[in-house]
Design a protein around this motif. Structure first.
Motif, PDB file in Angstrom:
ATOM      1  N   SER A  36      -1.267 -11.174   1.252  1.00  0.00           N
ATOM      2  CA  SER A  36      -0.251 -10.912   0.227  1.00  0.00           C
ATOM      3  C   SER A  36       0.895 -10.115   0.858  1.00  0.00           C
ATOM      4  O   SER A  36       0.777  -9.646   1.998  1.00  0.00           O
ATOM      5  CB  SER A  36      -0.862 -10.139  -0.938  1.00  0.00           C
ATOM      6  OG  SER A  36      -1.183  -8.832  -0.505  1.00  0.00           O
TER       7      SER A  36
ATOM      8  N   GLN B 248      -4.560   0.456   2.264  1.00  0.00           N
ATOM      9  CA  GLN B 248      -3.638   1.400   1.639  1.00  0.00           C
ATOM     10  C   GLN B 248      -4.308   2.750   1.449  1.00  0.00           C
ATOM     11  O   GLN B 248      -3.725   3.801   1.703  1.00  0.00           O
ATOM     12  CB  GLN B 248      -3.165   0.829   0.286  1.00  0.00           C
ATOM     13  CG  GLN B 248      -2.058   1.606  -0.380  1.00  0.00           C
ATOM     14  CD  GLN B 248      -0.787   1.571   0.444  1.00  0.00           C
ATOM     15  OE1 GLN B 248      -0.446   0.577   1.061  1.00  0.00           O
ATOM     16  NE2 GLN B 248      -0.085   2.708   0.460  1.00  0.00           N
TER      17      GLN B 248
ATOM     18  N   PHE C 136      -8.550   2.708  -9.220  1.00  0.00           N
ATOM     19  CA  PHE C 136      -7.892   1.682 -10.039  1.00  0.00           C
ATOM     20  C   PHE C 136      -7.637   0.370  -9.297  1.00  0.00           C
ATOM     21  O   PHE C 136      -7.291  -0.628  -9.919  1.00  0.00           O
ATOM     22  CB  PHE C 136      -6.574   2.219 -10.581  1.00  0.00           C
ATOM     23  CG  PHE C 136      -6.774   3.299 -11.585  1.00  0.00           C
ATOM     24  CD1 PHE C 136      -6.387   4.604 -11.312  1.00  0.00           C
ATOM     25  CD2 PHE C 136      -7.402   3.027 -12.793  1.00  0.00           C
ATOM     26  CE1 PHE C 136      -6.585   5.604 -12.241  1.00  0.00           C
ATOM     27  CE2 PHE C 136      -7.615   4.025 -13.727  1.00  0.00           C
ATOM     28  CZ  PHE C 136      -7.196   5.329 -13.453  1.00  0.00           C
ATOM     29  N   GLN C 137      -7.766   0.420  -7.982  1.00  0.00           N
ATOM     30  CA  GLN C 137      -7.511  -0.833  -7.269  1.00  0.00           C
ATOM     31  C   GLN C 137      -8.672  -1.217  -6.368  1.00  0.00           C
ATOM     32  O   GLN C 137      -9.182  -2.327  -6.467  1.00  0.00           O
ATOM     33  CB  GLN C 137      -6.227  -0.704  -6.425  1.00  0.00           C
ATOM     34  CG  GLN C 137      -5.809  -1.972  -5.720  1.00  0.00           C
ATOM     35  CD  GLN C 137      -5.255  -3.048  -6.641  1.00  0.00           C
ATOM     36  OE1 GLN C 137      -5.332  -2.945  -7.869  1.00  0.00           O
ATOM     37  NE2 GLN C 137      -4.715  -4.093  -6.064  1.00  0.00           N
TER      38      GLN C 137
ATOM     39  N   HIS D 206       1.674  -7.340   0.475  1.00  0.00           N
ATOM     40  CA  HIS D 206       1.374  -5.932   0.690  1.00  0.00           C
ATOM     41  C   HIS D 206       0.711  -5.663   2.028  1.00  0.00           C
ATOM     42  O   HIS D 206       0.682  -4.542   2.509  1.00  0.00           O
ATOM     43  CB  HIS D 206       0.433  -5.428  -0.422  1.00  0.00           C
ATOM     44  CG  HIS D 206       1.112  -4.452  -1.338  1.00  0.00           C
ATOM     45  ND1 HIS D 206       1.500  -3.216  -0.935  1.00  0.00           N
ATOM     46  CD2 HIS D 206       1.475  -4.565  -2.629  1.00  0.00           C
ATOM     47  CE1 HIS D 206       2.068  -2.578  -1.950  1.00  0.00           C
ATOM     48  NE2 HIS D 206       2.058  -3.384  -3.000  1.00  0.00           N
ATOM     49  N   SER D 207       0.101  -6.725   2.597  1.00  0.00           N
ATOM     50  CA  SER D 207      -0.762  -6.420   3.744  1.00  0.00           C
ATOM     51  C   SER D 207       0.061  -6.083   4.973  1.00  0.00           C
ATOM     52  O   SER D 207       1.066  -6.714   5.266  1.00  0.00           O
ATOM     53  CB  SER D 207      -1.671  -7.606   4.018  1.00  0.00           C
ATOM     54  OG  SER D 207      -0.973  -8.580   4.768  1.00  0.00           O
TER      55      SER D 207
ATOM     56  N   ARG E 107      -8.803  -5.970   0.677  1.00  0.00           N
ATOM     57  CA  ARG E 107      -8.532  -5.462   2.023  1.00  0.00           C
ATOM     58  C   ARG E 107      -7.218  -4.692   2.056  1.00  0.00           C
ATOM     59  O   ARG E 107      -7.122  -3.621   2.698  1.00  0.00           O
ATOM     60  CB  ARG E 107      -8.465  -6.643   3.000  1.00  0.00           C
ATOM     61  CG  ARG E 107      -8.624  -6.194   4.412  1.00  0.00           C
ATOM     62  CD  ARG E 107      -8.611  -7.364   5.347  1.00  0.00           C
ATOM     63  NE  ARG E 107      -9.013  -6.904   6.660  1.00  0.00           N
ATOM     64  CZ  ARG E 107      -9.128  -7.707   7.719  1.00  0.00           C
ATOM     65  NH1 ARG E 107      -8.895  -8.988   7.570  1.00  0.00           N
ATOM     66  NH2 ARG E 107      -9.481  -7.214   8.879  1.00  0.00           N
ATOM     67  N   ASP E 108      -6.245  -5.258   1.371  1.00  0.00           N
ATOM     68  CA  ASP E 108      -4.964  -4.552   1.282  1.00  0.00           C
ATOM     69  C   ASP E 108      -5.152  -3.192   0.636  1.00  0.00           C
ATOM     70  O   ASP E 108      -4.613  -2.174   1.098  1.00  0.00           O
ATOM     71  CB  ASP E 108      -3.950  -5.376   0.492  1.00  0.00           C
ATOM     72  CG  ASP E 108      -3.573  -6.653   1.210  1.00  0.00           C
ATOM     73  OD1 ASP E 108      -3.024  -7.566   0.561  1.00  0.00           O
ATOM     74  OD2 ASP E 108      -3.840  -6.725   2.432  1.00  0.00           O
TER      75      ASP E 108
ATOM     76  N   GLN F 250      -4.682   4.571   4.686  1.00  0.00           N
ATOM     77  CA  GLN F 250      -3.385   5.139   5.110  1.00  0.00           C
ATOM     78  C   GLN F 250      -3.071   6.394   4.330  1.00  0.00           C
ATOM     79  O   GLN F 250      -2.609   7.393   4.897  1.00  0.00           O
ATOM     80  CB  GLN F 250      -2.280   4.097   4.911  1.00  0.00           C
ATOM     81  CG  GLN F 250      -2.237   3.098   6.032  1.00  0.00           C
ATOM     82  CD  GLN F 250      -1.039   2.181   5.903  1.00  0.00           C
ATOM     83  OE1 GLN F 250      -0.273   2.260   4.931  1.00  0.00           O
ATOM     84  NE2 GLN F 250      -0.878   1.335   6.893  1.00  0.00           N
TER      85      GLN F 250
ATOM     86  N   SER G  36      -6.700   7.893  -6.753  1.00  0.00           N
ATOM     87  CA  SER G  36      -6.330   7.018  -7.856  1.00  0.00           C
ATOM     88  C   SER G  36      -6.390   5.557  -7.439  1.00  0.00           C
ATOM     89  O   SER G  36      -6.838   4.684  -8.194  1.00  0.00           O
ATOM     90  CB  SER G  36      -4.934   7.410  -8.346  1.00  0.00           C
ATOM     91  OG  SER G  36      -4.148   6.303  -8.587  1.00  0.00           O
ATOM     92  N   LEU G  37      -5.959   5.305  -6.203  1.00  0.00           N
ATOM     93  CA  LEU G  37      -5.954   3.920  -5.717  1.00  0.00           C
ATOM     94  C   LEU G  37      -7.375   3.372  -5.629  1.00  0.00           C
ATOM     95  O   LEU G  37      -7.638   2.212  -5.965  1.00  0.00           O
ATOM     96  CB  LEU G  37      -5.271   3.854  -4.352  1.00  0.00           C
ATOM     97  CG  LEU G  37      -4.639   2.513  -3.973  1.00  0.00           C
ATOM     98  CD1 LEU G  37      -3.609   2.111  -5.015  1.00  0.00           C
ATOM     99  CD2 LEU G  37      -4.016   2.604  -2.614  1.00  0.00           C
TER     100      LEU G  37
ATOM    101  N   GLY H 217      -0.509  -3.254  -7.397  1.00  0.00           N
ATOM    102  CA  GLY H 217      -1.396  -2.707  -6.372  1.00  0.00           C
ATOM    103  C   GLY H 217      -2.242  -1.584  -6.892  1.00  0.00           C
ATOM    104  O   GLY H 217      -2.612  -0.675  -6.152  1.00  0.00           O
ATOM    105  N   GLY H 218      -2.539  -1.579  -8.180  1.00  0.00           N
ATOM    106  CA  GLY H 218      -3.437  -0.569  -8.700  1.00  0.00           C
ATOM    107  C   GLY H 218      -2.737   0.618  -9.324  1.00  0.00           C
ATOM    108  O   GLY H 218      -3.387   1.535  -9.842  1.00  0.00           O
TER     109      GLY H 218
ATOM    110  N   ARG I 204      -1.509  -5.346 -12.887  1.00  0.00           N
ATOM    111  CA  ARG I 204      -1.789  -4.136 -12.110  1.00  0.00           C
ATOM    112  C   ARG I 204      -2.414  -4.470 -10.777  1.00  0.00           C
ATOM    113  O   ARG I 204      -2.091  -3.899  -9.744  1.00  0.00           O
ATOM    114  CB  ARG I 204      -2.744  -3.235 -12.898  1.00  0.00           C
ATOM    115  CG  ARG I 204      -2.073  -2.119 -13.659  1.00  0.00           C
ATOM    116  CD  ARG I 204      -3.085  -1.134 -14.163  1.00  0.00           C
ATOM    117  NE  ARG I 204      -3.260  -0.033 -13.230  1.00  0.00           N
ATOM    118  CZ  ARG I 204      -4.076   0.994 -13.436  1.00  0.00           C
ATOM    119  NH1 ARG I 204      -4.836   1.016 -14.509  1.00  0.00           N
ATOM    120  NH2 ARG I 204      -4.167   1.968 -12.562  1.00  0.00           N
ATOM    121  N   LYS I 205      -3.356  -5.397 -10.799  1.00  0.00           N
ATOM    122  CA  LYS I 205      -4.124  -5.687  -9.600  1.00  0.00           C
ATOM    123  C   LYS I 205      -3.280  -6.384  -8.534  1.00  0.00           C
ATOM    124  O   LYS I 205      -3.317  -6.013  -7.358  1.00  0.00           O
ATOM    125  CB  LYS I 205      -5.321  -6.565  -9.990  1.00  0.00           C
ATOM    126  CG  LYS I 205      -6.487  -6.516  -9.026  1.00  0.00           C
ATOM    127  CD  LYS I 205      -7.634  -7.363  -9.522  1.00  0.00           C
ATOM    128  CE  LYS I 205      -8.360  -6.692 -10.659  1.00  0.00           C
ATOM    129  NZ  LYS I 205      -9.480  -7.510 -11.150  1.00  0.00           N
TER     130      LYS I 205
END
Lengths: 486, 329
Positions: B305, A184, A203-204, B307-308, A179-180, A187, A199-200, B193-194, B188-189
């Motif tokens: 987390s 992101q 990779f995420q 980051h949220s 969810r984060d 945004q 990229s995000l 954050g990727g 990374r994860k």
């Protein structure tokens, strides 16, 4: 005069009721013996039916409970499974939508409206999935459902509950991370940072979406495996239920048997006593009686049997008494007869009010008559003796006179007429005496004969034996008989 | 008449009890039925799964390997007829061995992708939590870095010298694992954050190599699992939170991962016995000694987390750990 009774036979054993006055009903410890038999049997059957119904009902109820538990469990399972599967769909949709949003953003002329719409959709999906997952992890885990926990513990798999908790934590964490990432990306897209967003995503967002999906799949799978575990628990429960059913059936059987035994005992026991008493009576123990207990039909019959036995015994004793009395009287008579046969002629048999006394009376009469006869005969004999003595004296005198005449004169010369006439006169006188004596003897004999003919000595039929006082009839009867039967 | 008075001197037949032959039969029947019932119970009792004789092959993650090896030794002692073989090779090789049915259990640090491993019987078993930590050489006095600082060090490159983070004037040397590394994926994860990593790339994914490199390279910073932590390097906190159980439970510390054992289905017998064994107390007590965190009494939190941006409902549950946790500093 009364004759004494022989004492009645008494039982050697003392009974506890020997001091109480005779009553037909004894206090019974068993209240059932006051209920009539028909009602008792009805009560027994009703009770048996009730026990069976209760047992069957309880068992059935248990089965229903178990089945409803099972049904509830599977219903719950289906619901959560559907929810989680929907959640998995949401995750996949989010992933697809995110890509779509980026693609839209990368287009030469991106439509702001579409972008906003996509963002709304994504956020909406996220909210929905969040709701599903939090609802599941807060309400639907096994450890939060006590009934399911008991089922699982029964199956011996309670460690699965902690495993599920760990899986739930894993699902929550992975969802959070995704969810984060999604947020992101959105945004970055909205700020125009498309390369970063791209990229995000790659990779995420994608990997974390995969992780979230994997964790969710584990949860879904767990529910399915749970069904397998719990069905084992259900079968265990079923077997327990079978055992319970068996035990309940056994207990119900026992109870019904007890009820039946108890009630039949209240009937059989008194009947058995009755039977024993009648058998004892048949065997000859006349003093046995039935103990009357209660107030039912059997008690009435027992009391009646007791009364009947008392009457019978009374009659028996009365008969025995009479027989004894008669025997007594007969014995007395016999002893008197023996005396008579020995020569005593006393008419002194005791009289009473029974048939023997008639016999005694007749005996007395006979004896007295015989006595009179004997007396008369004695008188006759004495008379005969006197006459015979007289006759002997006369004949001696004659003989003397004859001898005297014979001696005084010689008979050869001839008898003078006067001496011969004297002798003839004496001889004639003697012959007249002898004739008179013979007539006297004849009269005595006639009198004796008269005495004798008052008694019948010929054998006559018993049925035609008439009154012994009818002497004339007897004489006539004797005369009519042929003469050869004396 | 006074004859009646003698009547109760008679023999009263009131004391005889008819011998209940029916009762004896009923008693016999009851006894027989009870025996039958007992037989049924014993027949119907659930059979406890016996660990039959067999061979278990466990392939996969090297991070899990110490724990799994120790647990396997314990298991073999308890069930002498079962042989357990533990191999390394990495999470992905373990998973592929599993789906090719060459191994019984795959140890994995990562989640199996449902698209790559779509077998519906693929079952995940979470064994424990493995905490990771950033490590530096003991001569660097920095105790904590913020999450953003970590990102700047390892990814964006904005921070290049220790003095920017209250450290000595030393260039920062991030030690980077190869792309195949599961630990790197976790970093990374959950931390970066990727984002991409930048730094000195190592060719081998060996935790001990990383440790030695960090220990001997001045200004180096790396990350490794707490299970391989040794006094030659020092772990530092992220956002002031060390890699402890409480930090992980509360969600304040992000750098941790679940350890999975994947199987194809749940088979009765030695496999399920072993999996259950992994959840039992002896193994759970073994884990903290080796640097893992047992999940048995761990309460998960749905906290966000660091980051949220949106705050989600948090259910923070602090739970007393049963086993003692040795803190590696």
């Amino acid at each position: 005069m009364s004759f004494s009774n022989q004492p009645m036979s008494m039982s050697a054993a003392q009974t506890p009721f020997s001091n109480r006055p005779f009553s037909s009903h004894h206090p019974s410890r068993n209240p059932f013996l006051h209920i009539p038999i028909a009602q008792r049997l009805t009560l027994g059957f009703l009770l048996a039916a009730l026990i069976a119904a209760v047992a069957a009902g309880a068992v059935g109820f248990g089965h229903v409970q178990s089945l409803s538990k099972e049904t509830n469990f599977y219903q719950n399972l289906l619901r959560t499974n559907t929810d989680l599967t929907t959640g998995a769909t949401y995750l996949q949709l989010m992933d697809a939508k995110l890509h779509e949003t980026l693609t839209d953003a990368l287009a030469p002329a991106p439509s702001q409206e579409t972008l906003v719409l996509n963002q709304q959709a994504l956020r909406d999906l996220a909210t929905r999935y969040n709701a599903i997952l939090t609802n599941y992890t807060q309400h639907d885990l096994i450890s939060q459902q006590p009934s399911q926990m008991t089922l699982l513990t029964e199956a011996g798999n309670e460690d699965q509950a902690t495993q599920q908790q760990a899986q739930a934590g894993s699902a929550l964490r992975t969802w959070q991370v995704y969810r984060d990432a999604q947020e992101q990306v959105l945004q970055d897209i909205s700020t125009g940072n498309l390369t970063e967003a791209q990229s995000l995503i790659r990779f995420q967002a994608e990997p974390t979406n995969t992780d979230a999906l994997s964790a969710l799949r584990t949860l879904i799978q767990f529910d399915e495996n749970l069904a397998t575990f719990v069905s084992a628990a259900f079968s265990v429960e079923e077997q327990n239920l079978l055992l319970t059913t068996l035990i309940a059936a056994l207990i119900a059987c026992l109870c019904i048997g007890l009820v039946g035994w108890f009630i039949s005992n209240t009937i059989i026991k008194p009947l058995h006593q009755l039977r024993l008493v009648t058998q004892a009576i048949g065997a000859g123990q006349l003093d046995s009686r039935v103990m009357v207990r209660g107030r039912d039909e059997i008690a009435d019959v027992s009391a009646s049997v007791n009364g009947m036995l008392d009457t019978i015994v009374g009659l028996l004793q009365e008969t025995r008494g009479q027989r004894d009395a008669l025997t007594n009287a007969a014995n007395h008579l016999f002893s008197y007869m023996q005396g008579v046969s020995a020569g005593e002629l006393r008419a002194s048999a005791t009289l009473s009010n029974d048939p023997i006394s008639l016999l005694a009376d007749a005996f007395n009469f006979t004896i007295s008559r015989f006595r009179r006869f004997v007396l008369r005969t004695q008188v006759g004999i004495e008379q005969l003796e006197v006459v015979s003595r007289q006759e002997v004296a006369r004949s001696d005198a004659f003989v003397q006179a004859v001898h005297t005449y014979h001696g005084s004169s010689p008979l050869k010369q001839g008898v003078s007429g006067s001496q011969g006439q004297d002798l003839a006169r004496v001889a004639v006188g003697f012959a007249q005496d002898v004739t008179m004596m013979a007539r006297h003897v004849g009269a005595i004999a006639q009198e004796l004969r008269t005495n004798v003919t008052t008694f019948k000595i010929e054998t006559v039929d018993n049925t035609t034996r008439s009154n012994l006082l009818d002497a004339a009839a007897n004489q006539r009867f004797v005369q009519e008989l042929p003469q050869g039967n004396t | 008449m006074d004859e009646h008075k003698h009547m109760y001197m008679n023999r009263w037949y009131g004391h005889q009890r008819p011998i209940g032959t029916a009762w004896c039969q009923l008693g016999r029947l009851t006894v027989i039925c009870f025996f039958v019932a007992i037989l049924l119970t014993s027949c119907g009792s659930t059979d406890t799964p016996q660990a039959s004789s067999g061979h278990l092959l466990i392939v996969g993650s090297t991070a899990m390997q110490p724990l799994v090896t120790a647990a396997a030794a314990l298991f073999e002692k308890a069930n002498p007829r079962v042989q357990v073989e533990v191999r390394g090779g990495g999470s992905l090789s373990g998973l592929s061995a599993l789906v090719n049915q060459e191994a019984d259990i795959a140890d994995s640090d990562v989640y199996a992708d449902p698209a790559i491993y779509p077998d519906p019987s693929l079952t995940d078993h979470i064994i424990c939590v493995i905490p990771f930590a950033l490590v530096v050489a003991p001569d660097i006095p920095v105790l904590s870095l913020t999450h953003q600082q970590v990102i700047d060090i390892f990814s964006t490159g904005k921070i290049r010298n220790w003095k920017e983070v209250n450290g000595p004037n030393l260039p920062i040397v991030p030690i980077v694992r190869p792309t195949t590394s599961g630990t790197r994926a976790v970093f990374r994860k959950y931390v970066l954050g990727g984002r991409d990593e930048r730094g000195t790339l190592l060719t081998t994914d060996s935790s001990t190599d990383i440790r030695d490199t960090v220990a001997h390279t001045p200004g180096a910073i790396g990350y490794l699992a707490l299970s391989v932590l040794s006094p030659s390097v020092r772990a530092i906190a992220i956002d002031g939170q060390m890699a402890t159980r409480e930090g992980i439970e509360s969600g304040h510390y992000p750098f941790w991962a679940y350890e999975h054992m994947y199987t194809l289905g749940i088979h009765p017998g030695s496999l399920s016995t072993y999996l259950s064994f992994m959840q039992t107390a002896p193994v759970q007590q073994l884990e903290p000694r080796l640097g893992y965190i047992p999940t048995v009494n761990m309460k998960f939190s749905s906290a966000g987390s660091s980051h949220s941006k949106t705050s989600l409902s948090n259910t923070l549950v602090f739970h007393e750990s049963e086993a003692t946790l040795r803190e590696f500093f």
